[in-house]
Design an enzyme around this catalytic site. Structure first.
Site, short mmCIF file in Angstrom:
data_model
loop_
_atom_site.label_atom_id
_atom_site.label_comp_id
_atom_site.label_asym_id
_atom_site.label_seq_id
_atom_site.Cartn_x
_atom_site.Cartn_y
_atom_site.Cartn_z
N CYS A 224 69.21 17.67 30.17
CA CYS A 224 69.41 19.12 30.29
C CYS A 224 69.00 19.50 31.71
O CYS A 224 69.43 18.85 32.65
CB CYS A 224 68.65 19.88 29.21
SG CYS A 224 66.87 19.56 29.17
N ARG A 229 65.17 20.47 26.41
CA ARG A 229 66.22 20.62 25.40
C ARG A 229 66.79 19.26 25.00
O ARG A 229 67.08 19.02 23.82
CB ARG A 229 67.32 21.55 25.93
CG ARG A 229 66.90 22.98 26.12
CD ARG A 229 67.93 23.81 26.87
NE ARG A 229 67.92 23.54 28.30
CZ ARG A 229 68.73 24.13 29.18
NH1 ARG A 229 69.63 25.02 28.76
NH2 ARG A 229 68.66 23.85 30.47
#
Length: 267
Positions: A224, A229
């Site tokens: 990410c 994430r």
């Protein structure tokens, strides 16, 4: 599924002395309520925090210190959870895999499912019983920028970009350059959370990944902006039984700030 535990299953095991339960929620929430016996760990301890690549992995000594502080060794089973659907929990899961500890389980849905389904909580802080772990770095779960550049030519290699579509297209720019790694497949991390079921991992997660070309037979790298994430997407793949999934902790903070890395724009 591998590496997954439901709230009711954990409730039945709360008195197990071989469990280490790690809470990666906001500290204020931990101070109000948490899973009984859980030890709080601020997620920022799991990243180097140094610009321009703040999400990079800390050095081995710091990671060994964290694992020892938590009391984790080969005799324990580790439960990880957070309050955001799995980002910080995933980062700890990836870190444990990196350090050679395969003994973790993700509390499906985290503290949200635990509280909403009426499981017991407590507010008093818990102190760990520290250990002296023997860790062996497993670089098969981590990938570097140079390794990605080499692998881009391989037909069986796939990049799972867990950022938002706007970041992927290059409309939202959070590094010197925007866009995505050539050929990367965009599936935002939150798309794998079931909002109707307390942020559990979607039951159809495997089908969704297969349809996008992120199947188990691929050599997959996920990233990410800072491998926060994408720590969740890494964890989901591990829970689904993927054997060849690697996290790129440099992520777009590194790739987008380098001058020699190729970038694509648009959908």
């Amino acid at each position: 599924m591998n590496h997954l535990i439901e709230p009711r299953q954990l409730k039945d095991r709360l008195n197990d002395p071989n469990l280490v339960i790690v809470d990666l929620c906001n500290l204020s929430l931990y101070q109000q309520r948490h899973v009984p016996g859980a030890i709080h760990l601020p997620g920022h301890h799991l990243v180097a925090g140094t610009p321009p690549v703040p999400g990079a992995c800390p050095d081995e000594g710091q990671l060994v210190e964290i694992i020892g502080y938590l009391g984790i060794d080969d005799s324990k089973q580790v439960i990880v959870y957070d309050d955001e659907g799995g980002g910080w929990a995933g980062r700890l899961a990836w870190t444990l895999d990196l350090m050679g500890f395969n003994n973790w389980l993700y509390l499906n849905g985290g503290i949200l499912s635990w509280i909403n389904e009426g499981m017991p909580t407590e507010s008093n802080p818990n102190q760990p019983v520290s250990s002296q772990p023997i860790a062996t770095i497993n670089n098969q779960v981590r990938i570097t920028v140079d390794e990605i550049l080499t692998a881009l030519e391989e037909a069986n290699f796939a990049v799972w970009d867990a950022r938002s579509p706007a970041e992927y297209r290059g409309d939202t720019v959070r590094s010197a350059r925007g866009g995505h790694i050539p050929g990367a497949i965009n599936l935002e991390w939150t798309e794998l959370m079931d909002r109707q079921n307390n942020l559990r991992i979607r039951d159809d997660a495997q089908q969704l990944l297969d349809n996008l070309g992120l199947s188990k037979d691929k050599q997959i790298t996920t990233h990410c902006q800072s491998h926060h994430r994408s720590s969740f997407t890494y964890m989901v793949a591990r829970i689904l039984g993927y054997k060849t999934i690697r996290g790129y902790d440099g992520s777009w903070a590194e790739w987008g700030n380098l001058e020699h890395t190729p970038v694509e724009l648009g959908p």
